[in-house]
Each structure stands twice: as C-alpha cells, then as structure tokens.
Design a protein around this motif. Structure first.
Motif, PDB file in Angstrom:
ATOM      1  N   GLN A 265       0.361  -0.976  -0.251  1.00 18.45           N
ATOM      2  CA  GLN A 265      -0.110  -0.378  -0.123  1.00 18.45           C
ATOM      3  C   GLN A 265       0.943   1.501  -0.055  1.00 18.45           C
ATOM      4  O   GLN A 265       0.738   2.080  -0.645  1.00 18.45           O
ATOM      5  CB  GLN A 265      -1.289  -0.052   1.193  1.00 18.45           C
ATOM      6  CG  GLN A 265      -1.947   0.987   0.818  1.00 18.45           C
ATOM      7  CD  GLN A 265      -3.102   1.027  -0.068  1.00 18.45           C
ATOM      8  OE1 GLN A 265      -3.402   0.273  -0.369  1.00 18.45           O
ATOM      9  NE2 GLN A 265      -2.970   1.992  -0.889  1.00 18.45           N
TER      10      GLN A 265
ATOM     11  N   VAL B 125       1.825   2.677  -2.897  1.00 20.95           N
ATOM     12  CA  VAL B 125       1.660   2.512  -4.589  1.00 20.95           C
ATOM     13  C   VAL B 125       1.290   3.908  -3.996  1.00 20.95           C
ATOM     14  O   VAL B 125       1.313   4.697  -4.547  1.00 20.95           O
ATOM     15  CB  VAL B 125       0.033   1.911  -4.566  1.00 20.95           C
ATOM     16  CG1 VAL B 125      -0.822   2.541  -5.896  1.00 20.95           C
ATOM     17  CG2 VAL B 125       0.773   0.028  -4.868  1.00 20.95           C
ATOM     18  N   SER B 126       0.894   3.994  -2.732  1.00 20.92           N
ATOM     19  CA  SER B 126       0.361   5.387  -2.502  1.00 20.92           C
ATOM     20  C   SER B 126       2.114   6.685  -2.310  1.00 20.92           C
ATOM     21  O   SER B 126       1.838   8.195  -2.841  1.00 20.92           O
ATOM     22  CB  SER B 126      -0.367   5.504  -0.961  1.00 20.92           C
ATOM     23  OG  SER B 126       1.197   4.766   0.088  1.00 20.92           O
TER      24      SER B 126
ATOM     25  N   ASP C 239       4.776   6.321  -6.011  1.00 17.47           N
ATOM     26  CA  ASP C 239       4.664   6.402  -7.218  1.00 17.47           C
ATOM     27  C   ASP C 239       4.205   5.391  -8.743  1.00 17.47           C
ATOM     28  O   ASP C 239       4.413   5.242  -9.824  1.00 17.47           O
ATOM     29  CB  ASP C 239       4.944   7.032  -7.951  1.00 17.47           C
ATOM     30  CG  ASP C 239       4.309   8.315  -8.873  1.00 17.47           C
ATOM     31  OD1 ASP C 239       2.981   8.463  -9.822  1.00 17.47           O
ATOM     32  OD2 ASP C 239       5.288   8.404 -10.419  1.00 17.47           O
TER      33      ASP C 239
ATOM     34  N   THR D 179       1.329   1.908  -9.885  1.00 19.78           N
ATOM     35  CA  THR D 179       0.046   2.217 -10.542  1.00 19.78           C
ATOM     36  C   THR D 179      -0.158   0.814  -9.013  1.00 19.78           C
ATOM     37  O   THR D 179      -0.742   0.850  -8.743  1.00 19.78           O
ATOM     38  CB  THR D 179      -0.221   1.432 -11.597  1.00 19.78           C
ATOM     39  OG1 THR D 179       0.895   3.071 -12.588  1.00 19.78           O
ATOM     40  CG2 THR D 179      -1.427   1.545 -11.764  1.00 19.78           C
ATOM     41  N   MET D 180       0.861   0.087  -8.898  1.00 19.57           N
ATOM     42  CA  MET D 180       0.456  -1.557  -8.534  1.00 19.57           C
ATOM     43  C   MET D 180       1.602  -1.988  -7.971  1.00 19.57           C
ATOM     44  O   MET D 180       2.619  -1.769  -8.527  1.00 19.57           O
ATOM     45  CB  MET D 180      -0.417  -2.744  -9.576  1.00 19.57           C
ATOM     46  CG  MET D 180      -0.694  -3.851  -9.236  1.00 19.57           C
ATOM     47  SD  MET D 180       0.321  -5.008  -9.508  1.00 19.57           S
ATOM     48  CE  MET D 180      -0.340  -6.426  -9.249  1.00 19.57           C
TER      49      MET D 180
ATOM     50  N   CYS E 210      -2.569  -1.540  -5.489  1.00 19.18           N
ATOM     51  CA  CYS E 210      -3.342  -1.055  -6.526  1.00 19.18           C
ATOM     52  C   CYS E 210      -3.997   0.002  -6.586  1.00 19.18           C
ATOM     53  O   CYS E 210      -4.496   0.133  -6.395  1.00 19.18           O
ATOM     54  CB  CYS E 210      -4.584  -2.213  -7.503  1.00 19.18           C
ATOM     55  SG  CYS E 210      -4.789  -1.530  -8.999  1.00 19.18           S
ATOM     56  N   GLU E 211      -3.696   0.662  -7.259  1.00 22.48           N
ATOM     57  CA  GLU E 211      -4.585   2.429  -7.357  1.00 22.48           C
ATOM     58  C   GLU E 211      -5.861   2.540  -7.995  1.00 22.48           C
ATOM     59  O   GLU E 211      -6.244   1.785  -8.251  1.00 22.48           O
ATOM     60  CB  GLU E 211      -3.371   3.244  -8.669  1.00 22.48           C
ATOM     61  CG  GLU E 211      -3.704   5.013  -8.774  1.00 22.48           C
ATOM     62  CD  GLU E 211      -2.866   5.289 -10.174  1.00 22.48           C
ATOM     63  OE1 GLU E 211      -3.094   5.386 -11.166  1.00 22.48           O
ATOM     64  OE2 GLU E 211      -1.815   6.193  -9.027  1.00 22.48           O
ATOM     65  N   GLY E 212      -6.643   3.215  -6.730  1.00 21.75           N
ATOM     66  CA  GLY E 212      -8.086   3.219  -7.138  1.00 21.75           C
ATOM     67  C   GLY E 212      -8.550   2.371  -6.332  1.00 21.75           C
ATOM     68  O   GLY E 212      -9.379   2.222  -6.162  1.00 21.75           O
TER      69      GLY E 212
END
Length: 92
Positions: free
Chosen positions: A58, A61-62, A65, A67-68, A88-90
């Motif tokens: 986590q 990703v946060s 930078d 995406t996963m 994963c982003e989102g």
C-alpha cells in the motif's frame, strides 16, 4: 533595427535531456527511500508478517508513484510463487 540593415537574432540552445533524465532518476530514488522509511516505521505497528507485507504494498502505491505492487512467497510444497499481498491504484 538600424535603418536599412536586416534584423539580427542570436539563438542559444543546449541539450538538457541528460539533466532531465538525472532529475527523473533522482525523483524515483527519493520516492523509494521515502517508502522504505515509512515501511520501517510500520514494522513496529504491524500485527503479522502478512499485515506488514500488505502495508508495504500500500505504501509503495501511495508514496512510491506506482500503479500496482504485490508480494509473493514461494510455496514450500509446490515451489510456486503465491501472491500474499497487493495494492493497486484506485482499489481500497
């Protein structure tokens, strides 16, 4: 311009591609070390190894930078990599 003479222009240019690439690489390194620093602090608060691995994904990703991110461990019986944590982003 002086009367009867053509206008004169001076143009200077320089290739800054190498500098831009170095700046991009430095930015990645800074984000990487930021993720490592935050994950190091998370070791103390993680209740289990899997919770720590999930927190690392986590954070990657946060802060990193990405995406996963995912972590897999080798299954002792099958010798296959089994995913144990991911972010994963989102996704929440």
């Amino acid at each position: 311009p002086r009367q009867g003479l053509p206008s004169t222009y001076v143009v200077l240019s320089r290739d800054i591609q190498a500098r831009k690439q170095a700046e991009t690489a430095l930015g990645r390194q800074i984000r990487f070390y930021k993720v490592l620093s935050r994950c190091g602090r998370g070791i103390e608060s993680a209740g289990s190894r899997l919770a720590l691995l999930q927190a690392v994904c986590q954070e990657a990703v946060s802060t990193g930078d990405l995406t996963m991110a995912w972590v897999g461990l080798v299954d002792a019986e099958t010798s296959l990599v089994k995913p144990v944590a991911m972010a994963c982003e989102g996704l929440v």
